[in-house]
Design an enzyme around this catalytic site. Structure first.
Site, PDB file in Angstrom:
ATOM      1  N   GLN A 131      -7.917  -3.080  -9.936  1.00 15.78           N
ATOM      2  CA  GLN A 131      -7.153  -2.792 -11.325  1.00 15.78           C
ATOM      3  C   GLN A 131      -5.832  -3.293 -10.802  1.00 15.78           C
ATOM      4  O   GLN A 131      -4.877  -2.483  -9.977  1.00 15.78           O
ATOM      5  CB  GLN A 131      -7.258  -1.578 -11.595  1.00 15.78           C
ATOM      6  CG  GLN A 131      -6.457  -1.315 -12.793  1.00 15.78           C
ATOM      7  CD  GLN A 131      -6.459   0.369 -13.214  1.00 15.78           C
ATOM      8  OE1 GLN A 131      -6.683   1.253 -12.090  1.00 15.78           O
ATOM      9  NE2 GLN A 131      -6.019   0.899 -14.170  1.00 15.78           N
ATOM     10  N   GLY A 132      -4.920  -4.581 -11.303  1.00 12.13           N
ATOM     11  CA  GLY A 132      -4.028  -4.939 -11.300  1.00 12.13           C
ATOM     12  C   GLY A 132      -3.003  -4.516 -12.306  1.00 12.13           C
ATOM     13  O   GLY A 132      -2.516  -5.509 -12.991  1.00 12.13           O
ATOM     14  N   SER A 134      -0.189  -1.617 -11.786  1.00  7.63           N
ATOM     15  CA  SER A 134       1.147  -1.273 -11.356  1.00  7.63           C
ATOM     16  C   SER A 134       1.932  -2.268 -10.652  1.00  7.63           C
ATOM     17  O   SER A 134       1.443  -3.114  -9.986  1.00  7.63           O
ATOM     18  CB  SER A 134       0.959  -0.085 -10.326  1.00  7.63           C
ATOM     19  OG  SER A 134       0.119   0.910 -11.051  1.00  7.63           O
ATOM     20  N   SER A 166      -5.814  -0.334  -5.468  1.00  7.70           N
ATOM     21  CA  SER A 166      -6.830  -0.083  -4.516  1.00  7.70           C
ATOM     22  C   SER A 166      -8.117  -1.072  -4.211  1.00  7.70           C
ATOM     23  O   SER A 166      -8.432  -1.624  -5.299  1.00  7.70           O
ATOM     24  CB  SER A 166      -7.251   1.153  -5.011  1.00  7.70           C
ATOM     25  OG  SER A 166      -6.510   2.104  -5.440  1.00  7.70           O
ATOM     26  N   GLU A 249      -9.983   5.808 -18.257  1.00  6.48           N
ATOM     27  CA  GLU A 249      -9.447   6.215 -16.833  1.00  6.48           C
ATOM     28  C   GLU A 249      -9.169   7.799 -16.929  1.00  6.48           C
ATOM     29  O   GLU A 249      -9.598   8.473 -15.898  1.00  6.48           O
ATOM     30  CB  GLU A 249      -8.287   5.610 -16.379  1.00  6.48           C
ATOM     31  CG  GLU A 249      -7.773   5.933 -14.946  1.00  6.48           C
ATOM     32  CD  GLU A 249      -6.781   4.992 -14.530  1.00  6.48           C
ATOM     33  OE1 GLU A 249      -5.705   4.456 -15.160  1.00  6.48           O
ATOM     34  OE2 GLU A 249      -6.775   4.560 -13.279  1.00  6.48           O
ATOM     35  N   GLU A 380       3.659  14.776 -14.553  1.00  7.20           N
ATOM     36  CA  GLU A 380       4.596  14.808 -15.526  1.00  7.20           C
ATOM     37  C   GLU A 380       4.194  13.969 -16.796  1.00  7.20           C
ATOM     38  O   GLU A 380       4.393  14.476 -17.705  1.00  7.20           O
ATOM     39  CB  GLU A 380       6.095  14.166 -14.788  1.00  7.20           C
ATOM     40  CG  GLU A 380       6.547  15.151 -13.914  1.00  7.20           C
ATOM     41  CD  GLU A 380       5.625  14.970 -12.374  1.00  7.20           C
ATOM     42  OE1 GLU A 380       4.871  14.060 -12.117  1.00  7.20           O
ATOM     43  OE2 GLU A 380       6.023  15.872 -11.545  1.00  7.20           O
TER      44      GLU A 380
HETATM   45  C1  LIG Z   1      -4.504   6.730  -4.802  1.00  8.13           C
HETATM   46  C2  LIG Z   1      -3.774   5.961  -5.867  1.00  8.13           C
HETATM   47  C3  LIG Z   1      -4.488   4.682  -6.120  1.00  8.13           C
HETATM   48  C4  LIG Z   1      -3.948   3.776  -7.188  1.00  8.13           C
HETATM   49  N1  LIG Z   1      -4.705   2.926  -7.377  1.00  8.13           N
HETATM   50  C5  LIG Z   1      -4.099   2.025  -8.303  1.00  8.13           C
HETATM   51  C6  LIG Z   1      -4.815   0.672  -8.658  1.00  8.13           C
HETATM   52  O1  LIG Z   1      -5.716   0.473  -8.217  1.00  8.13           O
HETATM   53  N2  LIG Z   1      -4.049  -0.102  -9.686  1.00  8.13           N
HETATM   54  C7  LIG Z   1      -2.687   0.024  -9.944  1.00  8.13           C
HETATM   55  O2  LIG Z   1      -2.634  -0.512 -11.015  1.00  8.13           O
HETATM   56  N3  LIG Z   1      -2.371   1.078  -9.676  1.00  8.13           N
HETATM   57  C8  LIG Z   1      -2.735   2.209  -8.820  1.00  8.13           C
HETATM   58  N4  LIG Z   1      -1.910   3.227  -8.637  1.00  8.13           N
HETATM   59  C9  LIG Z   1      -0.631   3.483  -9.047  1.00  8.13           C
HETATM   60  C10 LIG Z   1      -0.459   4.418 -10.039  1.00  8.13           C
HETATM   61  O3  LIG Z   1      -0.732   4.045 -11.344  1.00  8.13           O
HETATM   62  C11 LIG Z   1       1.074   4.770 -10.013  1.00  8.13           C
HETATM   63  O4  LIG Z   1       1.455   5.539  -8.705  1.00  8.13           O
HETATM   64  C12 LIG Z   1       1.419   5.649 -11.245  1.00  8.13           C
HETATM   65  O5  LIG Z   1       1.211   5.069 -12.546  1.00  8.13           O
HETATM   66  C13 LIG Z   1       2.804   6.285 -11.008  1.00  8.13           C
HETATM   67  O6  LIG Z   1       3.761   5.255 -11.153  1.00  8.13           O
HETATM   68  P1  LIG Z   1       4.730   5.071  -9.826  1.00  8.13           P
HETATM   69  O7  LIG Z   1       4.154   5.242  -8.579  1.00  8.13           O
HETATM   70  O8  LIG Z   1       5.714   3.808 -10.182  1.00  8.13           O
HETATM   71  O9  LIG Z   1       5.836   5.927  -9.992  1.00  8.13           O
HETATM   72  P2  LIG Z   1       6.841   6.489 -11.308  1.00  8.13           P
HETATM   73  O10 LIG Z   1       6.350   5.800 -12.462  1.00  8.13           O
HETATM   74  O11 LIG Z   1       8.246   5.578 -10.378  1.00  8.13           O
HETATM   75  O12 LIG Z   1       7.238   7.965 -11.324  1.00  8.13           O
HETATM   76  C14 LIG Z   1       7.905   8.391 -10.119  1.00  8.13           C
HETATM   77  C15 LIG Z   1       8.155   9.695 -10.611  1.00  8.13           C
HETATM   78  O13 LIG Z   1       8.940  10.096 -11.717  1.00  8.13           O
HETATM   79  C16 LIG Z   1       8.137  10.717 -12.819  1.00  8.13           C
HETATM   80  N5  LIG Z   1       8.225  10.190 -14.200  1.00  8.13           N
HETATM   81  C17 LIG Z   1       8.311   8.735 -14.541  1.00  8.13           C
HETATM   82  N6  LIG Z   1       8.260   8.723 -15.720  1.00  8.13           N
HETATM   83  C18 LIG Z   1       8.528  10.133 -16.161  1.00  8.13           C
HETATM   84  C19 LIG Z   1       8.816  10.628 -17.644  1.00  8.13           C
HETATM   85  N7  LIG Z   1       8.885   9.781 -18.686  1.00  8.13           N
HETATM   86  N8  LIG Z   1       8.586  11.779 -17.676  1.00  8.13           N
HETATM   87  C20 LIG Z   1       8.848  12.731 -16.624  1.00  8.13           C
HETATM   88  N9  LIG Z   1       8.522  12.258 -15.482  1.00  8.13           N
HETATM   89  C21 LIG Z   1       8.362  11.237 -15.024  1.00  8.13           C
HETATM   90  C22 LIG Z   1       6.582  10.689 -12.144  1.00  8.13           C
HETATM   91  O14 LIG Z   1       5.882  11.867 -12.717  1.00  8.13           O
HETATM   92  C23 LIG Z   1       6.892  10.607 -10.753  1.00  8.13           C
HETATM   93  O15 LIG Z   1       6.964  11.856 -10.202  1.00  8.13           O
HETATM   94  C24 LIG Z   1      -2.512   4.310  -7.814  1.00  8.13           C
HETATM   95  C25 LIG Z   1      -1.898   5.365  -7.266  1.00  8.13           C
HETATM   96  C26 LIG Z   1      -2.421   6.196  -6.180  1.00  8.13           C
HETATM   97  C27 LIG Z   1      -1.783   7.447  -5.860  1.00  8.13           C
END
Ligand SMILES: Cc1cc2nc3c(=O)[nH]c(=O)nc-3n(C[C@H](O)[C@H](O)[C@H](O)COP(=O)(O)OP(=O)(O)OC[C@H]3O[C@@H](n4cnc5c(N)ncnc54)[C@H](O)[C@@H]3O)c2cc1C
Length: 395
Positions: A131-132, A134, A166, A249, A380
């Site tokens: 899944q591309g 993020s 992933s 999802e 969150e």
């Molecule tokens: C094990 C694992 C597997 C994953 N696999 C995939 C995958 O296969 N494909 C893919 O595309 N992605 C994948 N992801 C990514 C995942 O979707 C993102 O990590 C997730 O959407 C959060 O985005 P971010 O890491 O950019 O954090 P951010 O969005 O930058 O968030 C950082 C912090 O700010 C908080 N925050 C952000 N916005 C708000 C808001 N509006 N209100 C309150 N708090 C807020 C968040 O809760 C978090 O604590 C994976 C993540 C993990 C941990």
């Protein structure tokens, strides 16, 4: 709502149980069976298991029969996952993007040719998907993504970077969201593509997680040419397709089965662990904690069934998916925290070390459990959805 199985559901449950008992890999669940730990080997093992389920008629149970599934109801699907968890059958996470996200998305929004080409290999374990979505600056705010898709003749040419993808390294195909109209408002200029991971211009760089494994990857796209017939939905209307994928999802709902089994393992650990000359299982504080976990598993189960009947009635997953995701992911972390508390200093000994308990299982699980409150929408974000869409609070 009556939570007991109807006679048909009880018969279905019995079928699942006996099929799993007869078909799980030989010595499965005993020390004689060594589950592969290397990511490549694990994917191969799971592909074989997926094929076994496919051939036995147990893959894609909730997919319509015309696409190779059985078209069973959501409650029966939950019964399947309860029995699957009770049998401690293989965790399919490494290859689950295809059956749980891509299949339902293509069934809802794909062209006939896309359904014809991709659905069967997903169900039979022939092709693995990633899944591309993020990007380094687009996670919770996914619509901020900047990977470009330029229309050139019959192709969309992709340049940019994805992250946290992933199992990209083991995948054959990727569902990719790109920006095809940079001048449109951010939710409006996106398109949803199916991309062959062996296309020229793709570079995959593994990222190591705190468990020591490298499931995640950074994926770089440099002028990757994607034929236009691999666009899902309309050009620049990819956000609607993304919403379909994300509803699947967050809607996964049978975590109560898995957590119930894990709490069973925690109880066994509490019985074996001696602290201050007494069994941890006799400590009232520990007993109370475990009872609280079990009460939460019941709440999770009832919420899952309530949500399932609502989906059966309306046909659409609602915001209840967020309640379930929040409940199970945070409960999972509390269970793992308690296991480490019981183990004391031994909880610090990693797998592979002769002093580790259960070969470092609980330590690994504690570290891995941190992921669940991030992926598929952070806690969150789930709280925001519940506040606004369930409780009706202002933004
Ligand atoms: C094990 C694992 C597997 C994953 N696999 C995939 C995958 O296969 N494909 C893919 O595309 N992605 C994948 N992801 C990514 C995942 O979707 C993102 O990590 C997730 O959407 C959060 O985005 P971010 O890491 O950019 O954090 P951010 O969005 O930058 O968030 C950082 C912090 O700010 C908080 N925050 C952000 N916005 C708000 C808001 N509006 N209100 C309150 N708090 C807020 C968040 O809760 C978090 O604590 C994976 C993540 C993990 C941990």
């Amino acid at each position: 709502m009556d939570l007991r199985d109807t006679p048909q559901q009880a018969a279905f449950r019995k079928d699942v149980r006996s099929w799993l008992a007869a078909n799980l890999p030989e010595h499965w669940g005993t020390p004689a069976f060594e589950e592969p730990t290397d990511a490549d080997d694990r994917v191969e093992f799971l592909k074989t298991w997926q094929r076994t389920m496919f051939e036995g008629g147990w893959a894609g149970l909730d997919w319509p029969a015309e696409y190779g599934g059985r078209g069973i109801g959501i409650i029966e699907n939950m019964i399947f996952y309860e029995e699957y968890a009770a049998a401690n059958a293989p965790n399919m996470i490494n290859i689950s993007v295809g059956p749980s996200l891509v299949g339902p998305t293509l069934i809802a929004a794909g062209t006939d040719a896309q359904k014809q080409r991709f659905l069967e290999p997903i169900l039979s374990g022939g092709e693995v998907w990633c899944q591309g979505f993020s990007e380094p600056n687009a996670g919770s705010d996914l619509a901020a993504l900047t990977t470009r898709g330029e229309i050139r003749g019959d192709e969309i040419v992709v340049t940019g970077q994805k992250i946290w993808t992933s199992f990209a390294k083991q995948s054959d195909w990727c569902i990719l969201v790109v920006r095809t109209d940079p001048d449109a408002p951010k939710h409006k200029g996106l398109s949803f593509l199916l991309v062959d991971m062996r296309s020229p211009g793709i570079t995959i760089r593994p990222l190591r997680e705190m468990t020591g494994e490298a499931w995640f990857n950074e994926v770089f796209f440099d002028e990757v040419r994607v034929p236009k017939d691999l666009l899902v939905g309309e050009l620049n209307k990819g956000w609607n397709v993304v919403m379909t994928t994300l509803a699947h999802e967050r809607g996964s709902s049978a975590q109560h089965g898995r957590l119930g089994r894990e709490i069973g393992a925690l109880i066994a650990l509490a019985k074996r662990t001696v602290r201050g000359g007494k069994r941890a299982a006799d400590d009232p504080a520990i007993r109370q904690k475990i009872a609280d976990f079990l009460a939460h598993v019941m709440i999770l189960k009832m919420t899952a069934y309530r949500s399932a009947s609502e989906i059966e009635r309306t046909g659409v997953p609602g915001p209840e998916g967020s309640t379930l995701k929040l409940l199970w992911s945070e409960l999972d972390q509390r269970v793992k925290d308690t296991a480490i508390e019981l183990l004391g200093e031994q909880g610090l000994v990693p797998e592979g070390d002769p002093l580790s308990v259960e070969d470092g299982y609980w330590q690994h699980e504690l570290l891995w459990s941190r992921a669940a409150t991030i992926y598929a929408g952070t806690s969150e974000i789930q709280r925001n959805i519940i506040a606004q869409r369930v409780l009706g609070l202002p933004r």
